[in-house]
Design a protein around this motif. Structure first.
Motif, PDB file in Angstrom:
ATOM      1  N   MET A   1       3.337  -3.586 -12.389  1.00  0.00           N
ATOM      2  CA  MET A   1       2.277  -3.514 -11.381  1.00  0.00           C
ATOM      3  C   MET A   1       2.803  -2.911 -10.081  1.00  0.00           C
ATOM      4  O   MET A   1       2.127  -2.099  -9.448  1.00  0.00           O
ATOM      5  N   GLN A   2       4.009  -3.303  -9.688  1.00  0.00           N
ATOM      6  CA  GLN A   2       4.577  -2.768  -8.449  1.00  0.00           C
ATOM      7  C   GLN A   2       4.888  -1.281  -8.585  1.00  0.00           C
ATOM      8  O   GLN A   2       4.729  -0.534  -7.625  1.00  0.00           O
ATOM      9  N   ARG A   3       5.293  -0.845  -9.757  1.00  0.00           N
ATOM     10  CA  ARG A   3       5.511   0.596  -9.970  1.00  0.00           C
ATOM     11  C   ARG A   3       4.194   1.352  -9.849  1.00  0.00           C
ATOM     12  O   ARG A   3       4.143   2.451  -9.303  1.00  0.00           O
ATOM     13  N   PHE A   4       3.121   0.773 -10.373  1.00  0.00           N
ATOM     14  CA  PHE A   4       1.818   1.430 -10.292  1.00  0.00           C
ATOM     15  C   PHE A   4       1.322   1.485  -8.851  1.00  0.00           C
ATOM     16  O   PHE A   4       0.612   2.425  -8.474  1.00  0.00           O
ATOM     17  N   LEU A   5       1.701   0.493  -8.038  1.00  0.00           N
ATOM     18  CA  LEU A   5       1.320   0.513  -6.619  1.00  0.00           C
ATOM     19  C   LEU A   5       1.766   1.813  -5.953  1.00  0.00           C
ATOM     20  O   LEU A   5       1.043   2.374  -5.133  1.00  0.00           O
ATOM     21  N   VAL A   6       2.954   2.269  -6.309  1.00  0.00           N
ATOM     22  CA  VAL A   6       3.485   3.493  -5.708  1.00  0.00           C
ATOM     23  C   VAL A   6       2.594   4.683  -6.037  1.00  0.00           C
ATOM     24  O   VAL A   6       2.385   5.560  -5.201  1.00  0.00           O
ATOM     25  N   THR A   7       2.025   4.707  -7.237  1.00  0.00           N
ATOM     26  CA  THR A   7       1.201   5.848  -7.633  1.00  0.00           C
ATOM     27  C   THR A   7      -0.162   5.865  -6.945  1.00  0.00           C
ATOM     28  O   THR A   7      -0.780   6.921  -6.851  1.00  0.00           O
ATOM     29  N   VAL A   8      -0.628   4.717  -6.487  1.00  0.00           N
ATOM     30  CA  VAL A   8      -1.949   4.668  -5.841  1.00  0.00           C
ATOM     31  C   VAL A   8      -1.865   4.506  -4.324  1.00  0.00           C
ATOM     32  O   VAL A   8      -2.876   4.549  -3.642  1.00  0.00           O
ATOM     33  N   ARG A   9      -0.683   4.324  -3.826  1.00  0.00           N
ATOM     34  CA  ARG A   9      -0.492   4.008  -2.401  1.00  0.00           C
ATOM     35  C   ARG A   9      -1.215   4.972  -1.469  1.00  0.00           C
ATOM     36  O   ARG A   9      -1.896   4.562  -0.536  1.00  0.00           O
ATOM     37  N   ASN A  10      -1.097   6.275  -1.704  1.00  0.00           N
ATOM     38  CA  ASN A  10      -1.678   7.249  -0.772  1.00  0.00           C
ATOM     39  C   ASN A  10      -3.200   7.252  -0.763  1.00  0.00           C
ATOM     40  O   ASN A  10      -3.805   7.783   0.160  1.00  0.00           O
ATOM     41  N   ALA A  11      -3.835   6.656  -1.769  1.00  0.00           N
ATOM     42  CA  ALA A  11      -5.296   6.559  -1.765  1.00  0.00           C
ATOM     43  C   ALA A  11      -5.781   5.613  -0.681  1.00  0.00           C
ATOM     44  O   ALA A  11      -6.946   5.628  -0.317  1.00  0.00           O
ATOM     45  N   PHE A  12      -4.881   4.816  -0.133  1.00  0.00           N
ATOM     46  CA  PHE A  12      -5.266   3.820   0.859  1.00  0.00           C
ATOM     47  C   PHE A  12      -4.737   4.131   2.251  1.00  0.00           C
ATOM     48  O   PHE A  12      -4.775   3.287   3.131  1.00  0.00           O
ATOM     49  N   VAL A  13      -4.235   5.349   2.443  1.00  0.00           N
ATOM     50  CA  VAL A  13      -3.795   5.801   3.758  1.00  0.00           C
ATOM     51  C   VAL A  13      -4.929   6.639   4.332  1.00  0.00           C
ATOM     52  O   VAL A  13      -5.255   7.684   3.800  1.00  0.00           O
ATOM     53  N   TYR A  14      -5.534   6.153   5.393  1.00  0.00           N
ATOM     54  CA  TYR A  14      -6.755   6.770   5.912  1.00  0.00           C
ATOM     55  C   TYR A  14      -6.561   7.631   7.149  1.00  0.00           C
ATOM     56  O   TYR A  14      -7.475   8.266   7.595  1.00  0.00           O
ATOM     57  N   ASP A  15      -5.367   7.688   7.697  1.00  0.00           N
ATOM     58  CA  ASP A  15      -5.216   8.384   8.968  1.00  0.00           C
ATOM     59  C   ASP A  15      -5.085   9.898   8.839  1.00  0.00           C
ATOM     60  O   ASP A  15      -5.181  10.613   9.809  1.00  0.00           O
ATOM     61  N   ASP A  16      -4.880  10.393   7.630  1.00  0.00           N
ATOM     62  CA  ASP A  16      -4.678  11.824   7.471  1.00  0.00           C
ATOM     63  C   ASP A  16      -5.209  12.246   6.108  1.00  0.00           C
ATOM     64  O   ASP A  16      -4.697  11.832   5.084  1.00  0.00           O
ATOM     65  N   TYR A  17      -6.221  13.090   6.099  1.00  0.00           N
ATOM     66  CA  TYR A  17      -6.834  13.532   4.844  1.00  0.00           C
ATOM     67  C   TYR A  17      -5.794  14.065   3.867  1.00  0.00           C
ATOM     68  O   TYR A  17      -5.798  13.729   2.698  1.00  0.00           O
ATOM     69  N   THR A  18      -4.883  14.878   4.352  1.00  0.00           N
ATOM     70  CA  THR A  18      -3.935  15.502   3.445  1.00  0.00           C
ATOM     71  C   THR A  18      -3.013  14.471   2.810  1.00  0.00           C
ATOM     72  O   THR A  18      -2.538  14.669   1.700  1.00  0.00           O
TER      73      THR A  18
ATOM     74  N   TRP B   1      -3.678  11.370   1.629  1.00  0.00           N
ATOM     75  CA  TRP B   1      -4.189  10.802   0.381  1.00  0.00           C
ATOM     76  C   TRP B   1      -4.605  11.869  -0.613  1.00  0.00           C
ATOM     77  O   TRP B   1      -4.518  11.671  -1.809  1.00  0.00           O
ATOM     78  N   ALA B   2      -5.015  13.032  -0.137  1.00  0.00           N
ATOM     79  CA  ALA B   2      -5.380  14.096  -1.073  1.00  0.00           C
ATOM     80  C   ALA B   2      -4.151  14.551  -1.853  1.00  0.00           C
ATOM     81  O   ALA B   2      -4.204  14.731  -3.061  1.00  0.00           O
ATOM     82  N   GLU B   3      -3.034  14.719  -1.156  1.00  0.00           N
ATOM     83  CA  GLU B   3      -1.801  15.119  -1.824  1.00  0.00           C
ATOM     84  C   GLU B   3      -1.285  14.009  -2.727  1.00  0.00           C
ATOM     85  O   GLU B   3      -0.564  14.277  -3.675  1.00  0.00           O
ATOM     86  N   GLY B   4      -1.658  12.772  -2.445  1.00  0.00           N
ATOM     87  CA  GLY B   4      -1.184  11.647  -3.230  1.00  0.00           C
ATOM     88  C   GLY B   4      -1.842  11.531  -4.584  1.00  0.00           C
ATOM     89  O   GLY B   4      -1.496  10.669  -5.376  1.00  0.00           O
ATOM     90  N   GLY B   5      -2.797  12.361  -4.878  1.00  0.00           N
ATOM     91  CA  GLY B   5      -3.363  12.381  -6.216  1.00  0.00           C
ATOM     92  C   GLY B   5      -4.784  11.880  -6.321  1.00  0.00           C
ATOM     93  O   GLY B   5      -5.384  11.984  -7.376  1.00  0.00           O
ATOM     94  N   LEU B   6      -5.345  11.340  -5.254  1.00  0.00           N
ATOM     95  CA  LEU B   6      -6.703  10.823  -5.365  1.00  0.00           C
ATOM     96  C   LEU B   6      -7.687  11.943  -5.662  1.00  0.00           C
ATOM     97  O   LEU B   6      -8.572  11.791  -6.485  1.00  0.00           O
ATOM     98  N   MET B   7      -7.484  13.102  -5.035  1.00  0.00           N
ATOM     99  CA  MET B   7      -8.386  14.207  -5.312  1.00  0.00           C
ATOM    100  C   MET B   7      -8.285  14.621  -6.773  1.00  0.00           C
ATOM    101  O   MET B   7      -9.277  14.981  -7.391  1.00  0.00           O
ATOM    102  N   THR B   8      -7.097  14.529  -7.337  1.00  0.00           N
ATOM    103  CA  THR B   8      -6.935  14.837  -8.754  1.00  0.00           C
ATOM    104  C   THR B   8      -7.729  13.853  -9.593  1.00  0.00           C
ATOM    105  O   THR B   8      -8.386  14.238 -10.563  1.00  0.00           O
ATOM    106  N   LEU B   9      -7.689  12.573  -9.230  1.00  0.00           N
ATOM    107  CA  LEU B   9      -8.466  11.569  -9.963  1.00  0.00           C
ATOM    108  C   LEU B   9      -9.954  11.867  -9.876  1.00  0.00           C
ATOM    109  O   LEU B   9     -10.673  11.774 -10.871  1.00  0.00           O
TER     110      LEU B   9
END
Length: 131
Positions: A82-99, A101-109
């Motif tokens: 579960m903690q390893r998976f947290l790393v893969t979703v972490r950027n989806a919850f950073v709201y201060d800069d569009y790029t 979370w977008a670079e973090g893979g949410l846009m891919t999802l």
């Protein structure tokens, strides 16, 4: 400080907030603590795109007294996963800069989900046309 203590924790309790969910989600995920949602009938952010069961625990409000037992029954192997998976979703919850979370893979999802929906609609149209 709070975030430092949180980064040493395995879990972070996330009770219902004024908006249904609170900023505690982002804090727990960012620091590597598994979010423990203690709320009923709440749609979480990105719930249509992220499988929260892979990196979080959801407990019904009526089961709050069993919280210590429920958490203690999660194996060490599952916690590490579960903690390893947290790393893969972490950027989806950073709201201060569009790029961020977008670079973090949410846009891919989102793109994958849209492509899946479009593909399904195309198949349904083709099936109707072949009848």
């Amino acid at each position: 400080d709070f975030l430092s203590a949180l980064s040493r924790s395995r879990f972070c309790l996330v009770p219902r907030g004024h908006t249904g969910w609170v900023h505690r989600i982002a804090e727990s995920i960012y620091s590597g603590a598994i979010p423990v949602f203690l709320m009923d009938r709440v749609t979480l952010p990105w719930e249509n795109f992220l499988s929260f069961s892979q990196f979080a625990v959801r407990i019904r409000e009526k089961d709050v007294e069993q919280l210590p037992q429920i958490l203690s029954e999660i194996s060490d192997e599952k916690l590490v996963e579960m903690q390893r998976f947290l790393v893969t979703v972490r950027n989806a919850f950073v709201y201060d800069d569009y790029t961020t979370w977008a670079e973090g893979g949410l846009m891919t999802l989102i793109e994958k989900e849209l492509m899946r929906i479009l593909h399904q609609e195309k198949l349904e149209i083709e099936q109707k046309q072949s009848k």
